[in-house]
Design an enzyme around this catalytic site. Structure first.
Site, short mmCIF file in Angstrom:
data_model
loop_
_atom_site.label_atom_id
_atom_site.label_comp_id
_atom_site.label_asym_id
_atom_site.label_seq_id
_atom_site.Cartn_x
_atom_site.Cartn_y
_atom_site.Cartn_z
N LYS A 1 0.95 4.03 -3.07
CA LYS A 1 0.55 5.43 -2.85
C LYS A 1 1.73 6.39 -3.05
O LYS A 1 1.54 7.52 -3.53
CB LYS A 1 -0.05 5.59 -1.46
CG LYS A 1 -1.42 4.92 -1.29
CD LYS A 1 -2.46 5.51 -2.22
CE LYS A 1 -3.85 4.99 -1.92
NZ LYS A 1 -4.90 5.58 -2.77
N TYR B 1 0.84 -1.20 0.00
CA TYR B 1 0.00 0.00 0.00
C TYR B 1 0.87 1.25 0.00
O TYR B 1 0.65 2.18 -0.79
CB TYR B 1 -0.92 -0.02 1.22
CG TYR B 1 -1.91 1.11 1.27
CD1 TYR B 1 -2.99 1.17 0.39
CD2 TYR B 1 -1.79 2.14 2.22
CE1 TYR B 1 -3.91 2.20 0.44
CE2 TYR B 1 -2.70 3.17 2.28
CZ TYR B 1 -3.76 3.20 1.40
OH TYR B 1 -4.67 4.23 1.44
#
Length: 272
Positions: free
Chosen positions: A181, A177
């Site tokens: 991002k 993640y």
């Protein structure tokens, strides 16, 4: 009533999610027409979500808010959705909000390859495809507007990517993640550099945990939640309406020189 976005179309990925719904509600109140993109597996939630968020609409308003199935990780699905959107609308494709996202927690050494790939596809490849499709639609609409000899200038283009505080810091069991991002911030800056001279600014917003229905479920353990909140200088999570107001700020004409910027909406968590 603020109608600053009248005649403009706002395209929102993750459009029926908590953040997408808050963004859509606010932009619609400012005059924007909405094209809400949802993942095909969410089809059974679309009608109830639209009815619950936007309520009943008059015959004149029924085309103001429309939903479109779109797998943002599939180039053909994205192209088909954008062709349908631009074919349906008379509003100018002025705004793209990339709010679709995916997260699953696991120790990095135990994270399955397919789960890492899903993070990268949804959180980075998806915004890549939708931003490209939006830019093409915007440039075509701008050229058509110019060819029509319209005395009113074409609306500006605005892309807002919903990233995360995880783009700036490492979070335990969030390796894929965090990487996805962080990549989204790199994509934001690249779009800002290439497309601003052509009329599109691109910026990002990096929230911490947002108190959506999904967020409440993820942080249902009161002790865990309170321990985390003590590490936030402001002491609280963000509400989806706060994200919506940050988006609204970035898409206004008055934000024309904000380009390649990132707004941290994390209560100061990343200042540690």
């Amino acid at each position: 009533m603020n109608r600053a976005l009248s005649s403009r179309l706002a395209i929102i990925t993750g459009g029926i999610g908590g953040i997408g719904s808050s963004v859509g509600t606010l932009l619609r109140s400012q005059g924007a027409k909405l094209a809400l993109l949802y993942a095909p597996f969410e089809a059974d939630k679309v009608k109830s979500t639209l009815d619950g968020v936007y309520g009943s609409m008059s015959a004149a308003e029924v085309n103001d808010v429309k939903a479109y199935a779109c797998d943002v990780t599939n180039p053909k699905s994205v192209d088909d959705a954008f062709k349908e959107i631009t074919g349906d609308r008379t509003a100018f494709p002025s705004i793209l909000v990339n709010a679709a996202g995916y997260v699953a927690l696991s120790p990095f050494e135990a994270t399955p390859p397919e789960d890492s790939l899903k993070h990268y596809l949804v959180n980075l490849y998806g915004p890549t495809l939708t931003s490209q499709a939006f830019a093409r639609a915007f440039f075509a609409a701008k050229q058509a507007h110019s060819d029509s000899k319209n005395s009113v200038p074409a609306p500006p283009g605005r892309i807002v990517n919903i990233a995360s505080q995880a783009a700036h810091i490492a979070l335990d069991q969030h390796a894929a993640y965090c990487a996805s991002k962080a990549g989204l911030l790199g994509l934001t800056r690249s779009c800002a550099l290439e497309w601003a001279p052509k009329g599109i600014t691109t910026n990002s917003i990096c929230p911490g945990p947002v108190w959506t229905a999904l967020g409440r479920k993820a942080w249902a353990d009161v002790k865990v939640r309170e321990a985390y909140q003590r590490s936030i200088p402001t002491g609280d999570f963000a509400e989806p309406e706060e994200v919506a107001h940050a988006v609204s700020f970035l898409v206004q004409d008055s934000a024309r020189n904000i380009n390649g910027a990132d707004i941290k909406l994390d209560g100061g968590f990343t200042v540690h």
